[in-house]
Design an enzyme around this catalytic site. Structure first.
Site, PDB file in Angstrom:
ATOM      1  N   ARG A   1       0.846  -1.190   0.000  1.00  0.00           N
ATOM      2  CA  ARG A   1       0.000   0.000   0.000  1.00  0.00           C
ATOM      3  C   ARG A   1       0.889   1.249   0.000  1.00  0.00           C
ATOM      4  O   ARG A   1       1.745   1.395   0.871  1.00  0.00           O
ATOM      5  CB  ARG A   1      -0.912  -0.003   1.231  1.00  0.00           C
ATOM      6  CG  ARG A   1      -1.711   1.265   1.421  1.00  0.00           C
ATOM      7  CD  ARG A   1      -2.733   1.146   2.544  1.00  0.00           C
ATOM      8  NE  ARG A   1      -3.429   2.409   2.743  1.00  0.00           N
ATOM      9  CZ  ARG A   1      -3.145   3.290   3.700  1.00  0.00           C
ATOM     10  NH1 ARG A   1      -2.205   3.055   4.594  1.00  0.00           N
ATOM     11  NH2 ARG A   1      -3.816   4.429   3.786  1.00  0.00           N
TER      12      ARG A   1
ATOM     13  N   HIS B   1      -2.778  11.067   0.737  1.00  0.00           N
ATOM     14  CA  HIS B   1      -2.237  10.833   2.073  1.00  0.00           C
ATOM     15  C   HIS B   1      -1.556  12.138   2.518  1.00  0.00           C
ATOM     16  O   HIS B   1      -0.338  12.223   2.628  1.00  0.00           O
ATOM     17  CB  HIS B   1      -1.261   9.647   2.045  1.00  0.00           C
ATOM     18  CG  HIS B   1      -0.962   9.063   3.398  1.00  0.00           C
ATOM     19  ND1 HIS B   1      -1.081   7.713   3.678  1.00  0.00           N
ATOM     20  CD2 HIS B   1      -0.527   9.624   4.548  1.00  0.00           C
ATOM     21  CE1 HIS B   1      -0.731   7.484   4.937  1.00  0.00           C
ATOM     22  NE2 HIS B   1      -0.385   8.629   5.493  1.00  0.00           N
TER      23      HIS B   1
ATOM     24  N   GLU C   1      -7.176   8.766   6.348  1.00  0.00           N
ATOM     25  CA  GLU C   1      -7.372   9.384   7.662  1.00  0.00           C
ATOM     26  C   GLU C   1      -7.843  10.847   7.630  1.00  0.00           C
ATOM     27  O   GLU C   1      -7.122  11.751   8.041  1.00  0.00           O
ATOM     28  CB  GLU C   1      -6.088   9.297   8.487  1.00  0.00           C
ATOM     29  CG  GLU C   1      -5.615   7.880   8.738  1.00  0.00           C
ATOM     30  CD  GLU C   1      -4.438   7.814   9.701  1.00  0.00           C
ATOM     31  OE1 GLU C   1      -3.873   8.863  10.027  1.00  0.00           O
ATOM     32  OE2 GLU C   1      -4.105   6.704  10.138  1.00  0.00           O
TER      33      GLU C   1
ATOM     34  N   ASN D   1      -7.047   1.973   9.929  1.00  0.00           N
ATOM     35  CA  ASN D   1      -5.720   2.115  10.519  1.00  0.00           C
ATOM     36  C   ASN D   1      -5.901   2.078  12.027  1.00  0.00           C
ATOM     37  O   ASN D   1      -6.654   2.882  12.586  1.00  0.00           O
ATOM     38  CB  ASN D   1      -5.070   3.445  10.119  1.00  0.00           C
ATOM     39  CG  ASN D   1      -4.810   3.526   8.627  1.00  0.00           C
ATOM     40  OD1 ASN D   1      -4.948   2.534   7.911  1.00  0.00           O
ATOM     41  ND2 ASN D   1      -4.424   4.700   8.158  1.00  0.00           N
TER      42      ASN D   1
ATOM     43  N   TYR E   1      -3.864   1.901  15.750  1.00  0.00           N
ATOM     44  CA  TYR E   1      -2.606   1.958  16.503  1.00  0.00           C
ATOM     45  C   TYR E   1      -2.806   1.782  18.006  1.00  0.00           C
ATOM     46  O   TYR E   1      -1.994   1.190  18.683  1.00  0.00           O
ATOM     47  CB  TYR E   1      -1.906   3.299  16.254  1.00  0.00           C
ATOM     48  CG  TYR E   1      -1.332   3.385  14.863  1.00  0.00           C
ATOM     49  CD1 TYR E   1      -0.064   2.888  14.589  1.00  0.00           C
ATOM     50  CD2 TYR E   1      -2.071   3.929  13.817  1.00  0.00           C
ATOM     51  CE1 TYR E   1       0.460   2.939  13.304  1.00  0.00           C
ATOM     52  CE2 TYR E   1      -1.545   3.977  12.531  1.00  0.00           C
ATOM     53  CZ  TYR E   1      -0.282   3.485  12.286  1.00  0.00           C
ATOM     54  OH  TYR E   1       0.234   3.521  11.026  1.00  0.00           O
TER      55      TYR E   1
ATOM     56  N   GLU F   1      -3.277  -0.061   8.181  1.00  0.00           N
ATOM     57  CA  GLU F   1      -2.061   0.313   8.913  1.00  0.00           C
ATOM     58  C   GLU F   1      -2.177  -0.226  10.329  1.00  0.00           C
ATOM     59  O   GLU F   1      -3.240  -0.142  10.946  1.00  0.00           O
ATOM     60  CB  GLU F   1      -1.882   1.841   9.018  1.00  0.00           C
ATOM     61  CG  GLU F   1      -1.516   2.529   7.737  1.00  0.00           C
ATOM     62  CD  GLU F   1      -1.335   4.041   7.910  1.00  0.00           C
ATOM     63  OE1 GLU F   1      -1.010   4.500   9.028  1.00  0.00           O
ATOM     64  OE2 GLU F   1      -1.530   4.751   6.913  1.00  0.00           O
TER      65      GLU F   1
HETATM   66  C1  BGC Z   1      -0.566   7.749   9.187  1.00  0.00           C
HETATM   67  C2  BGC Z   1       0.887   7.559   8.836  1.00  0.00           C
HETATM   68  C3  BGC Z   1       1.737   7.755  10.075  1.00  0.00           C
HETATM   69  C4  BGC Z   1       1.333   6.706  11.089  1.00  0.00           C
HETATM   70  C5  BGC Z   1       2.122   6.746  12.378  1.00  0.00           C
HETATM   71  C6  BGC Z   1      -0.983   7.187  10.518  1.00  0.00           C
HETATM   72  O1  BGC Z   1      -1.747   8.142  11.190  1.00  0.00           O
HETATM   73  O2  BGC Z   1      -1.401   7.323   8.150  1.00  0.00           O
HETATM   74  O3  BGC Z   1       1.225   8.440   7.819  1.00  0.00           O
HETATM   75  O4  BGC Z   1       3.099   7.673   9.802  1.00  0.00           O
HETATM   76  O5  BGC Z   1      -0.024   6.881  11.432  1.00  0.00           O
HETATM   77  O6  BGC Z   1       1.928   7.936  13.047  1.00  0.00           O
END
Ligand code: BGC
Length: 451
Positions: A78, A122, A167, A293, A295, A353
């Site tokens: 991607r 992006h 995002e 995405n 995290y 992501e």
């Molecule tokens: C984004 C990336 C970024 C990653 C880590 C995401 O919000 O799509 O561009 O590097 O998080 O912060």
């Protein structure tokens, strides 16, 4: 199907990057400047004054990088397309050499049997469009639609997976509310307008795809972060709901239900405008998949002074945090995938992501990079994906963030998310232990998670 083989046979294993974060040579071959080019070159905006001028030099080393992806066993890759390489002024004359670069990249991927997954936006809006109001100008939806059409006309026969935007929440929260990201505004009244125009642009992008592309699928990529109340007090519970509305439902509700969450008016007050009803038909067009995405999650409490959402994050001492200050919380990935499935209906999902910044120094003697925390992060989050599939989510694939260490926006090169270490002095790429681990996961279609 045994637990260890819970990923469907067709599950797609990949890794992600984005244009400005890895390409370098931002003005090469006739490209115009983007807002990130401008922002990064403005004093005091990024850590250490770091810019994407060179980054991972991927623009010139993409062949080597595709070969490395193949070595790691990636089945999909991607990446994003830089709008101002294709249209240097954002609208108007097309720069064929910019399109040529992405065509070479796509063809190299296909030759290596790696499925391209391309994102049209992006964060690197052409600077010339920012001069015309950028995401605040309603015309941006048409500008984006025209850009999308041009890209689909060239690559729409070869790219199986497309996303309109990456995002939208980060674009507006970082770019228009808090100013930490380009274009660096801090304006409560602008923020909902920018969000709404991003969603309208998503709509015209989908329309252009239906009109122009000959095959493939298109979706939207959002970052989702569940919000948990720090205590069971009604204040904290309401705070968590506001946080969830602002960050998660603000984008998904319009796309899947044609309206904004109730909480938006409470959050933005008089800064929340009336939007023309007709806009929602454009925003709400069917998409083929949703890219998520993920995290971290957020544990929040009510904080009346923290405008506009009025939440404060509460650190969880029992849990690990990454170097970007994000709590590691794999169960919330399972929860997120199941929540989307329940709230908006079962649909094809991709984790587009997922990953972590940790500092792992290359070994002094052989240069090897051992990154046990990242291996652990991936293992636990992939198990969380597997649990979501077992629970009924139609998860079709997973993309690690990131293929390479890269330019972490306003944090510059200070944070490393890569499966592959990049020495920015020499541009040497060194796959980390996590890359070898991920290769084994891919080779066994996830069974190695239990090893
Ligand atoms: C984004 C990336 C970024 C990653 C880590 C995401 O919000 O799509 O561009 O590097 O998080 O912060």
């Amino acid at each position: 199907m045994t637990e260890s083989h819970a990923f469907p046979e067709s599950f797609l294993w990949g890794a992600s990057t984005s244009a400005y974060q890895i390409e370098g040579s931002p003005l090469a071959d006739g490209a115009g400047p983007s807002i990130w080019q401008r922002f990064a070159h403005s004093p005091g905006r990024t850590a250490n004054g770091d810019t994407g001028d060179v980054a991972c030099d991927h623009y010139r080393r993409y062949r080597e990088d595709v070969a490395l992806m193949a070595e790691l066993g990636l089945q999909a890759y991607r990446f994003s397309i830089s709008w101002s390489r294709v249209l240097p002024a954002g609208t108007g004359p097309v720069n064929q050499r910019g399109l040529d670069f992405y065509e070479r990249l796509v063809d190299a991927l296909l030759a290596a049997n790696i499925k391209p997954n391309a994102t049209l936006f992006h964060w690197d809006l052409p600077a010339a469009l920012d001069d015309r109001g950028g995401w605040l100008n309603r015309d941006v939806a048409d500008w984006f639609g025209e850009y999308a059409r041009i890209v689909f006309a060239r690559l729409g026969d070869r790219v199986p997976l497309w996303a309109t935007l990456n995002e939208p929440w980060v674009v507006t929260d970082g770019g228009y509310l808090h100013g930490a990201l380009a274009p660096g505004h801090r304006n409560l009244f602008e923020t909902p307008i920018a969000s709404h125009n991003l969603l309208r642009a998503h709509g015209t992008g989908v329309q252009a795809f239906r009109a122009e592309a000959r095959s493939g699928q298109i979706g939207l990529v959002v970052n989702l972060e569940p919000k948990d109340p720090a205590t069971s007090s009604p204040h904290d519970e309401r705070a968590a709901r506001r946080g969830d509305a602002y960050m998660n439902r603000q984008y998904l509700d319009p796309v899947f239900t044609g309206r904004y969450p109730e909480e938006m008016r409470d959050i933005f007050g008089t800064a929340w405008p009336e939007f023309p009803a007709a806009d929602f038909a454009l925003i709400q067009q069917p998409i083929d998949f949703l890219g998520i995405n993920y995290y971290t999650r957020g544990v929040v409490r009510d904080e009346p002074t923290a405008l506009p959402v009025r939440i404060a994050y509460v650190r969880q001492p029992a849990h690990a945090y990454t170097e970007t200050g994000w709590e590691v919380h794999p169960p919330s990935l399972t929860r997120t995938l199941l929540w989307v499935t329940e709230r908006y209906g079962r649909m094809p999902l991709y984790v587009t992501e997922n990953g972590a910044a940790f500092y792992d120094a290359p070994h002094a003697i052989d240069g090897a990079v051992d990154d046990p925390l990242r291996v652990w992060y991936y293992r636990e989050h992939l198990k969380a994906c597997r649990a979501a599939i077992a629970g009924g989510a139609d998860l079709r694939g997973y993309f690690a963030w990131s293929f390479l260490d890269n330019y972490e926006w306003s944090l510059g090169y200070s944070k490393r998310f890569g499966l592959v270490h990049v020495d920015y002095e020499t541009q040497t790429r060194t796959p980390k232990a996590s890359a070898r681990y991920y290769r084994e996961i891919i080779r066994t279609n996830g069974a190695a998670l239990d090893g």
